[in-house]
Design a protein around this motif. Structure first.
Motif, PDB file in Angstrom:
ATOM      1  N   ARG A 176       7.289   7.383  18.145  1.00  0.00           N
ATOM      2  CA  ARG A 176       6.551   6.403  17.342  1.00  0.00           C
ATOM      3  C   ARG A 176       7.491   5.293  16.876  1.00  0.00           C
ATOM      4  O   ARG A 176       7.130   4.113  16.883  1.00  0.00           O
ATOM      5  CB  ARG A 176       5.916   7.106  16.146  1.00  0.00           C
ATOM      6  N   ALA A 177       8.720   5.665  16.488  1.00  0.00           N
ATOM      7  CA  ALA A 177       9.707   4.671  16.060  1.00  0.00           C
ATOM      8  C   ALA A 177      10.072   3.744  17.208  1.00  0.00           C
ATOM      9  O   ALA A 177      10.247   2.533  17.015  1.00  0.00           O
ATOM     10  CB  ALA A 177      10.946   5.382  15.529  1.00  0.00           C
ATOM     11  N   ALA A 178      10.167   4.283  18.433  1.00  0.00           N
ATOM     12  CA  ALA A 178      10.486   3.468  19.599  1.00  0.00           C
ATOM     13  C   ALA A 178       9.376   2.456  19.876  1.00  0.00           C
ATOM     14  O   ALA A 178       9.645   1.312  20.258  1.00  0.00           O
ATOM     15  CB  ALA A 178      10.698   4.361  20.820  1.00  0.00           C
ATOM     16  N   ARG A 179       8.145   2.881  19.668  1.00  0.00           N
ATOM     17  CA  ARG A 179       7.019   1.968  19.875  1.00  0.00           C
ATOM     18  C   ARG A 179       7.038   0.834  18.849  1.00  0.00           C
ATOM     19  O   ARG A 179       6.763  -0.327  19.183  1.00  0.00           O
ATOM     20  CB  ARG A 179       5.712   2.748  19.775  1.00  0.00           C
ATOM     21  N   ILE A 180       7.378   1.173  17.622  1.00  0.00           N
ATOM     22  CA  ILE A 180       7.494   0.143  16.586  1.00  0.00           C
ATOM     23  C   ILE A 180       8.606  -0.836  16.944  1.00  0.00           C
ATOM     24  O   ILE A 180       8.478  -2.046  16.757  1.00  0.00           O
ATOM     25  CB  ILE A 180       7.786   0.791  15.215  1.00  0.00           C
ATOM     26  N   ALA A 181       9.714  -0.322  17.487  1.00  0.00           N
ATOM     27  CA  ALA A 181      10.829  -1.189  17.888  1.00  0.00           C
ATOM     28  C   ALA A 181      10.392  -2.162  18.977  1.00  0.00           C
ATOM     29  O   ALA A 181      10.782  -3.339  18.969  1.00  0.00           O
ATOM     30  CB  ALA A 181      12.002  -0.332  18.366  1.00  0.00           C
ATOM     31  N   ALA A 182       9.582  -1.670  19.931  1.00  0.00           N
ATOM     32  CA  ALA A 182       9.076  -2.548  20.996  1.00  0.00           C
ATOM     33  C   ALA A 182       8.203  -3.654  20.413  1.00  0.00           C
ATOM     34  O   ALA A 182       8.303  -4.829  20.819  1.00  0.00           O
ATOM     35  CB  ALA A 182       8.288  -1.728  22.011  1.00  0.00           C
ATOM     36  N   LEU A 183       7.367  -3.288  19.451  1.00  0.00           N
ATOM     37  CA  LEU A 183       6.546  -4.295  18.782  1.00  0.00           C
ATOM     38  C   LEU A 183       7.416  -5.293  18.029  1.00  0.00           C
ATOM     39  O   LEU A 183       7.119  -6.490  17.995  1.00  0.00           O
ATOM     40  CB  LEU A 183       5.575  -3.617  17.803  1.00  0.00           C
ATOM     41  N   GLY A 184       8.504  -4.793  17.437  1.00  0.00           N
ATOM     42  CA  GLY A 184       9.414  -5.669  16.708  1.00  0.00           C
ATOM     43  C   GLY A 184      10.033  -6.719  17.606  1.00  0.00           C
ATOM     44  O   GLY A 184      10.204  -7.877  17.210  1.00  0.00           O
ATOM     45  N   LEU A 185      10.373  -6.328  18.839  1.00  0.00           N
ATOM     46  CA  LEU A 185      10.941  -7.273  19.806  1.00  0.00           C
ATOM     47  C   LEU A 185       9.940  -8.379  20.134  1.00  0.00           C
ATOM     48  O   LEU A 185      10.283  -9.572  20.123  1.00  0.00           O
ATOM     49  CB  LEU A 185      11.345  -6.529  21.076  1.00  0.00           C
ATOM     50  N   VAL A 186       8.698  -7.999  20.420  1.00  0.00           N
ATOM     51  CA  VAL A 186       7.659  -8.993  20.739  1.00  0.00           C
ATOM     52  C   VAL A 186       7.392  -9.877  19.532  1.00  0.00           C
ATOM     53  O   VAL A 186       7.194 -11.099  19.653  1.00  0.00           O
ATOM     54  CB  VAL A 186       6.365  -8.284  21.192  1.00  0.00           C
ATOM     55  N   PRO A 212       0.837  -1.203   0.000  1.00  0.00           N
ATOM     56  CA  PRO A 212       0.000   0.000   0.000  1.00  0.00           C
ATOM     57  C   PRO A 212       0.876   1.259   0.000  1.00  0.00           C
ATOM     58  O   PRO A 212       2.101   1.141   0.031  1.00  0.00           O
ATOM     59  CB  PRO A 212      -0.747  -0.125   1.334  1.00  0.00           C
ATOM     60  N   PRO A 213       0.268   2.445  -0.020  1.00  0.00           N
ATOM     61  CA  PRO A 213       1.060   3.677   0.027  1.00  0.00           C
ATOM     62  C   PRO A 213       1.904   3.752   1.302  1.00  0.00           C
ATOM     63  O   PRO A 213       1.506   3.276   2.355  1.00  0.00           O
ATOM     64  CB  PRO A 213      -0.008   4.782   0.006  1.00  0.00           C
ATOM     65  N   LEU A 214       3.074   4.368   1.178  1.00  0.00           N
ATOM     66  CA  LEU A 214       4.001   4.487   2.297  1.00  0.00           C
ATOM     67  C   LEU A 214       3.442   5.414   3.377  1.00  0.00           C
ATOM     68  O   LEU A 214       2.956   6.505   3.086  1.00  0.00           O
ATOM     69  CB  LEU A 214       5.345   5.035   1.805  1.00  0.00           C
ATOM     70  N   GLN A 215       3.498   4.955   4.633  1.00  0.00           N
ATOM     71  CA  GLN A 215       3.145   5.779   5.790  1.00  0.00           C
ATOM     72  C   GLN A 215       4.435   6.035   6.581  1.00  0.00           C
ATOM     73  O   GLN A 215       5.070   5.105   7.040  1.00  0.00           O
ATOM     74  CB  GLN A 215       2.119   5.055   6.684  1.00  0.00           C
ATOM     75  N   ARG A 216       4.810   7.280   6.718  1.00  0.00           N
ATOM     76  CA  ARG A 216       6.094   7.621   7.332  1.00  0.00           C
ATOM     77  C   ARG A 216       5.965   7.738   8.857  1.00  0.00           C
ATOM     78  O   ARG A 216       4.913   8.125   9.374  1.00  0.00           O
ATOM     79  CB  ARG A 216       6.635   8.923   6.755  1.00  0.00           C
ATOM     80  N   LEU A 217       7.076   7.411   9.544  1.00  0.00           N
ATOM     81  CA  LEU A 217       7.162   7.614  10.987  1.00  0.00           C
ATOM     82  C   LEU A 217       7.649   9.039  11.231  1.00  0.00           C
ATOM     83  O   LEU A 217       8.758   9.394  10.829  1.00  0.00           O
ATOM     84  CB  LEU A 217       8.141   6.614  11.614  1.00  0.00           C
ATOM     85  N   ARG A 218       6.838   9.861  11.884  1.00  0.00           N
ATOM     86  CA  ARG A 218       7.148  11.278  12.007  1.00  0.00           C
ATOM     87  C   ARG A 218       7.837  11.647  13.317  1.00  0.00           C
ATOM     88  O   ARG A 218       8.355  12.738  13.459  1.00  0.00           O
ATOM     89  CB  ARG A 218       5.861  12.099  11.848  1.00  0.00           C
ATOM     90  N   THR A 219       7.819  10.759  14.303  1.00  0.00           N
ATOM     91  CA  THR A 219       8.442  11.067  15.596  1.00  0.00           C
ATOM     92  C   THR A 219       9.301   9.909  16.068  1.00  0.00           C
ATOM     93  O   THR A 219       9.078   8.752  15.695  1.00  0.00           O
ATOM     94  CB  THR A 219       7.372  11.361  16.668  1.00  0.00           C
ATOM     95  N   ARG A 220      10.279  10.225  16.922  1.00  0.00           N
ATOM     96  CA  ARG A 220      11.123   9.184  17.506  1.00  0.00           C
ATOM     97  C   ARG A 220      10.336   8.294  18.451  1.00  0.00           C
ATOM     98  O   ARG A 220      10.605   7.093  18.565  1.00  0.00           O
ATOM     99  CB  ARG A 220      12.284   9.834  18.263  1.00  0.00           C
TER     100      ARG A 220
END
Length: 317
Positions: free
Chosen positions: A85-95, A75-83
Motif C-alpha cells: 500500500r505504501a508503494a502504491r502511495i509512492a507511485a501516486l506521489g511521483l505522478v 480528519p482521523p488518521l488512517q494508517r498504512l498497514r502494508t508495504r
C-alpha cells in the motif's frame, strides 16, 4: 416545544449553510490565490525556480497535514498497514509531483487564463486514460460532451496572444498527469480497506514528493537555496511570499476536503468548473494579459463542454 424544536432545526440548517458558504469561499480564494501568486512569483517577480517552489509547497503540506491529521484529528488518521500500500502511495506521489511541477513551470510562460483553459481538458484525459488502464467505457453522450471541451481549448490556443509552445506543452503534461493520478488513485485505492480520504492521502504523498523534488531542484535549479537567500537579503518579502504561498498549498487541499465533506462529489465538480472561470477573469483583471475574441470564444466553448460533461456523468450515475 414543537415550535422551539423547529426554530432550533432552522437555526442549525442556517448555520450549516453559512458554514458551507464560508468553506466554499475559502476554497475559491485559496485556489485562485495560489494560482495568481505562483504566476506573480514565477513570471512577474522573477523567481524562476518552479521545482523549488513546488518543493516548498510539498514541505508545507507534509508538516501541516501531519499537524492536522495526527494532532488535531481533522480528519482521523488512517494508517498504512502494508508495504504494498505504501508503494502504491509512492507511485501516486511521483505522478502528483509531475502534475504540480508541470503546472508551475507552465505559469512561467503562459497566462493563468490560458493555463486554466488547457486545464479544462482534464476530463478528456481522464476518460482516455481510464479506458487505457481499465478498459472502462463511458456512454456515447459523455464522450460527445468532451468534443466541445477539446475544440474550445484548440480555439483558445489558436487565439491566445501570449501563446508559448513550451509553456503549453508543460501545461498539457500537468493536465494529463493530474488525470493519470485520478485514474491510478481509483485503481489502487478502490477497495474499502485501502481507500484514503484526500487529507490522509496528502499526508503520505507530500513527504514522497519532498524526497523526489529535493534532488531534482538541487540538480536542475543549481544553487537555488543560495540564490533565494541572496534575494531575501535584497528584498525580504520573498520569504513571506514563499511562506504564504506554501501555506496556501495546504489550505487548497484542506478546503477541498471540507467542501467534499459538506457537499457532494458532483457539487465539487460543478464548483470546480466555475472556479476555473473565476480564476480566468480575476487573472485578466490583475495581470491585464491581452485576450482575443477568439480566445474568449474558445474558453467559453470549453466551459460549456465541461458543464455538458458533468450533466452526462450525472445522468450515467
Amino acid at each position: 416545544m414543537a415550535m422551539a424544536a423547529a426554530m432550533a432545526m432552522a437555526a442549525a440548517a442556517a448555520l450549516s449553510r453559512a458554514t458551507t458558504m464560508v468553506i466554499v469561499a475559502a476554497w475559491y480564494a485559496s485556489n485562485v490565490g495560489i494560482l495568481l501568486l505562483n504566476k506573480y512569483l514565477l513570471s512577474n517577480y522573477g523567481f524562476r525556480y518552479p521545482i523549488f517552489l513546488t518543493l516548498c509547497h510539498m514541505a508545507a503540506c507534509s508538516i501541516l497535514s501531519y499537524a492536522s491529521v495526527a494532532w488535531v484529528g481533522i480528519p482521523p488518521l488512517q494508517r498504512l498497514r502494508t508495504r504494498a500500500r505504501a508503494a502504491r502511495i509512492a507511485a501516486l506521489g511521483l505522478v502528483f509531483c509531475v502534475s504540480v511541477v508541470g503546472g508551475n513551470v507552465s505559469l512561467r510562460y503562459i497566462p493563468v487564463s490560458f493555463n486554466q483553459a488547457v486545464g479544462a481538458t482534464t476530463p478528456f484525459f481522464t476518460a482516455v486514460l481510464s479506458y487505457i488502464f481499465t478498459r472502462r467505457r463511458e456512454t456515447w453522450y459523455t464522450y460527445a460532451a468532451l468534443v466541445p471541451v477539446v475544440a474550445g481549448v484548440v480555439i483558445a490556443s489558436w487565439g491566445e496572444p501570449s501563446f508559448h509552445f513550451f509553456g503549453f506543452v508543460m501545461c498539457v503534461a500537468a493536465t494529463s498527469a493530474r488525470a493519470l493520478k485520478t485514474v491510478l488513485q481509483e485503481i489502487i485505492l478502490s477497495s474499502e480497506r485501502e481507500k484514503l480520504d484526500s487529507m490522509n492521502l496528502l499526508l503520505y504523498m507530500a513527504p514522497v514528493a519532498v524526497i523526489l523534488l529535493l534532488p531534482a531542484s538541487t540538480i536542475i535549479e543549481e544553487n537555488v537555496v543560495s540564490i533565494t537567500i541572496a534575494l531575501a537579503r535584497e528584498d525580504f518579502k520573498i520569504i513571506w511570499y514563499l511562506l504564504f504561498n506554501s501555506c496556501l498549498a495546504f489550505i487548497v487541499n484542506l478546503t477541498n476536503f471540507l467542501v467534499t465533506k459538506h457537499t457532494s462529489a458532483l457539487t465539487v465538480q460543478v464548483l470546480g468548473n466555475a472556479k476555473g472561470a473565476v480564476a480566468v477573469v480575476v487573472s485578466i483583471l490583475i495581470f491585464r494579459n491581452p485576450v482575443s475574441a477568439t480566445g474568449i470564444l474558445g474558453y467559453t466553448l470549453a466551459v460549456i463542454g465541461i458543464f455538458l460533461y458533468s450533466k452526462a456523468k450525472k445522468r450515467k450515475d
